[in-house]
Write a protein that holds these residues in place. Structure first.
Motif, PDB file in Angstrom:
ATOM      1  N   PHE A 187       3.357   7.278   5.190  1.00 47.79           N
ATOM      2  CA  PHE A 187       4.244   7.314   6.354  1.00 47.79           C
ATOM      3  C   PHE A 187       3.708   6.590   7.586  1.00 47.79           C
ATOM      4  O   PHE A 187       4.273   6.741   8.673  1.00 47.79           O
ATOM      5  CB  PHE A 187       4.519   8.777   6.745  1.00 47.79           C
ATOM      6  N   SER A 188       2.660   5.810   7.459  1.00 48.32           N
ATOM      7  CA  SER A 188       2.035   5.211   8.643  1.00 48.32           C
ATOM      8  C   SER A 188       2.978   4.278   9.396  1.00 48.32           C
ATOM      9  O   SER A 188       2.834   4.088  10.611  1.00 48.32           O
ATOM     10  CB  SER A 188       0.762   4.459   8.254  1.00 48.32           C
ATOM     11  N   THR A 189       3.964   3.700   8.707  1.00 48.34           N
ATOM     12  CA  THR A 189       4.918   2.796   9.360  1.00 48.34           C
ATOM     13  C   THR A 189       6.080   3.537  10.011  1.00 48.34           C
ATOM     14  O   THR A 189       6.900   2.915  10.689  1.00 48.34           O
ATOM     15  CB  THR A 189       5.501   1.798   8.346  1.00 48.34           C
ATOM     16  N   GLY A 190       6.162   4.853   9.795  1.00 49.41           N
ATOM     17  CA  GLY A 190       7.314   5.613  10.273  1.00 49.41           C
ATOM     18  C   GLY A 190       8.482   5.578   9.308  1.00 49.41           C
ATOM     19  O   GLY A 190       9.529   6.184   9.588  1.00 49.41           O
ATOM     20  N   GLU A 191       8.312   4.873   8.189  1.00 50.95           N
ATOM     21  CA  GLU A 191       9.333   4.840   7.142  1.00 50.95           C
ATOM     22  C   GLU A 191       8.680   5.247   5.822  1.00 50.95           C
ATOM     23  O   GLU A 191       7.463   5.399   5.734  1.00 50.95           O
ATOM     24  CB  GLU A 191       9.942   3.442   7.025  1.00 50.95           C
ATOM     25  N   GLN A 192       9.515   5.441   4.804  1.00 53.72           N
ATOM     26  CA  GLN A 192       8.995   5.752   3.479  1.00 53.72           C
ATOM     27  C   GLN A 192       9.430   4.674   2.493  1.00 53.72           C
ATOM     28  O   GLN A 192      10.400   3.945   2.729  1.00 53.72           O
ATOM     29  CB  GLN A 192       9.500   7.116   3.010  1.00 53.72           C
ATOM     30  N   GLY A 193       8.721   4.585   1.373  1.00 53.83           N
ATOM     31  CA  GLY A 193       9.131   3.671   0.321  1.00 53.83           C
ATOM     32  C   GLY A 193      10.411   4.142  -0.339  1.00 53.83           C
ATOM     33  O   GLY A 193      10.758   5.330  -0.316  1.00 53.83           O
ATOM     34  N   VAL A 194      11.125   3.208  -0.924  1.00 53.26           N
ATOM     35  CA  VAL A 194      12.419   3.514  -1.549  1.00 53.26           C
ATOM     36  C   VAL A 194      12.313   3.333  -3.063  1.00 53.26           C
ATOM     37  O   VAL A 194      11.794   2.320  -3.550  1.00 53.26           O
ATOM     38  CB  VAL A 194      13.535   2.611  -0.978  1.00 53.26           C
ATOM     39  N   LEU A 195      12.806   4.305  -3.783  1.00 52.67           N
ATOM     40  CA  LEU A 195      12.766   4.286  -5.247  1.00 52.67           C
ATOM     41  C   LEU A 195      13.816   3.330  -5.824  1.00 52.67           C
ATOM     42  O   LEU A 195      14.868   3.111  -5.200  1.00 52.67           O
ATOM     43  CB  LEU A 195      13.048   5.687  -5.788  1.00 52.67           C
ATOM     44  N   PRO A 196      13.583   2.813  -7.036  1.00 48.91           N
ATOM     45  CA  PRO A 196      14.605   2.005  -7.733  1.00 48.91           C
ATOM     46  C   PRO A 196      15.636   2.932  -8.386  1.00 48.91           C
ATOM     47  O   PRO A 196      15.603   3.181  -9.593  1.00 48.91           O
ATOM     48  CB  PRO A 196      13.775   1.231  -8.759  1.00 48.91           C
ATOM     49  N   LEU A 197      16.543   3.452  -7.587  1.00 47.07           N
ATOM     50  CA  LEU A 197      17.441   4.510  -8.056  1.00 47.07           C
ATOM     51  C   LEU A 197      18.325   4.049  -9.205  1.00 47.07           C
ATOM     52  O   LEU A 197      18.608   4.826 -10.134  1.00 47.07           O
ATOM     53  CB  LEU A 197      18.288   5.021  -6.892  1.00 47.07           C
ATOM     54  N   ASP A 198      18.786   2.806  -9.177  1.00 44.27           N
ATOM     55  CA  ASP A 198      19.639   2.329 -10.261  1.00 44.27           C
ATOM     56  C   ASP A 198      18.872   2.294 -11.590  1.00 44.27           C
ATOM     57  O   ASP A 198      19.424   2.612 -12.649  1.00 44.27           O
ATOM     58  CB  ASP A 198      20.193   0.943  -9.935  1.00 44.27           C
TER      59      ASP A 198
END
Length: 264
Positions: A187-198
Motif C-alpha cells: 500500500f505504499s503508493t496509496g493504491e492496491q494491485g488489481v487482480l486479473p478478474l476475467d
C-alpha cells in the motif's frame, strides 16, 4: 515452527477420512490472525467437515515464513501447505487481502478450489482505504486499537471489547515490524494491485463476493465491475469487517456457495 510451514487452527474432523466432506479453508486479511475466524469455524465444522484457518505468511505464528509480503507468495504457501497435509480440493473463504489470496489460489490451482467465498476482497480495484489500515497497524493500546478497528467497519460500529483485547494481547514488536514491511509492499503508493478478474472467472470456479454497503476500506463500488460469472451479495449497512459485523449473513453465504457446489 518450521518456517516452511503455515500455522493453522483446525476444527471439525481428522486429517483425512473416507466420505469426509470437502474441507473449508479460511484466509484472514492484512494484519489479521487465524483466530478471527473462530466463530465461523465453530459454526461450520462438524465430524464430517474439517475447517482450517491459516496464519498467512508474515502474520501471527507464520511471521517467519520465507519471502512473506507478496500475495502470490501467500497463495503458493497455502497450496504447498494443502499438499503437505494431503488435502485436495477445498472451499476457501477469504477476507480482504485474504480474498485476493484466495482468488490467486483459484487462478494458480483451480483444481484445488471447490468454491471461493470472498468477503470485501482486496484486488478488485485500485482504490483502498490505506490510512484506515495504517491506523489499525500503528494503534498502541486497547483504546486506540478499538477506535482504529471501529474505523474499518460501518460508521458508528464499535468492535467487541474482547475481540479488541485479544488482538492487542497478540501483538509484539517483531510482529509489528513484519506487518509494516508487508504494508509498505502492498500500500505504499496509496493504491492496491488489481487482480486479473476475467482470468479468474475463466477458471470456472464458483465465486461468491460479499460486500458491505458501508465499506470504507475496499470501496463497495468495486463490486459493480466484477465478471458476470461472479455472484455478488451486498449487505446493507455493514462495513469492511464482515466476519465480525455480520457473521450470520457470512455463514449463510458460505453455506449457500458450498451447497450449490456439493449438490451437483
Amino acid at each position: 515452527m518450521d518456517d516452511q510451514r503455515l500455522f493453522a487452527i483446525e476444527q471439525g474432523g481428522a486429517e483425512s477420512g473416507e466420505g469426509a466432506a470437502t474441507p473449508i479453508v479460511f484466509l484472514h486479511g492484512f494484519d489479521g490472525r487465524a483466530e478471527i475466524w473462530a466463530p465461523l469455524q465453530d459454526a461450520l465444522a462438524s465430524p464430517q467437515r474439517r475447517t482450517i484457518a491459516f496464519d498467512l505468511p508474515g502474520h501471527g505464528r507464520s511471521r517467519d515464513y520465507p519471502g512473506f509480503g507478496p500475495p502470490k507468495i501467500a497463495a503458493r504457501a497455502v497450496i504447498t501447505e494443502l499438499d503437505a497435509r494431503g488435502i485436495g480440493a477445498v472451499h476457501i473463504v477469504g477476507h480482504s487481502m485474504g480474498g485476493a489470496i484466495a482468488s490467486l489460489i483459484g487462478l494458480f490451482a483451480p483444481e484445488r478450489v471447490a468454491s471461493l467465498t470472498l468477503l470485501a476482497p482486496g484486488g478488485f480495484g485500485k482504490e483502498i482505504g490505506a490510512e484506515r489500515i495504517r491506523a489499525v497497524m500503528d494503534a498502541e493500546g486497547t483504546d486506540a486499537l478499538g477506535t482504529a478497528l471501529g474505523g474499518m467497519g460501518a460508521p458508528g460500529w464499535v468492535p467487541d471489547s474482547d475481540t479488541v483485547a485479544a488482538i492487542a494481547a497478540a501483538r509484539n514488536p517483531a510482529g509489528r515490524a513484519a506487518i509494516r514491511q508487508i504494508f509498505d509492499h502492498l500500500f505504499s503508493t496509496g493504491e492496491q494491485g488489481v487482480l486479473p478478474l476475467d482470468a479468474i472467472a475463466a477458471t470456472g470456479r464458483p465465486v461468491h463476493v460479499i460486500w458491505g454497503t458501508e465499506d470504507r476500506v475496499t470501496p463497495t463500488a468495486q463490486a459493480s465491475s466484477v465478471p458476470a460469472e461472479f455472484t455478488v451479495t451486498l449487505l446493507d449497512g455493514f462495513g469492511h469487517m464482515l466476519m465480525i459485523e455480520a457473521p450470520e449473513a457470512c455463514l449463510a453465504a458460505i453455506r449457500a456457495n458450498m451447497e450449490e457446489v456439493e449438490k451437483r
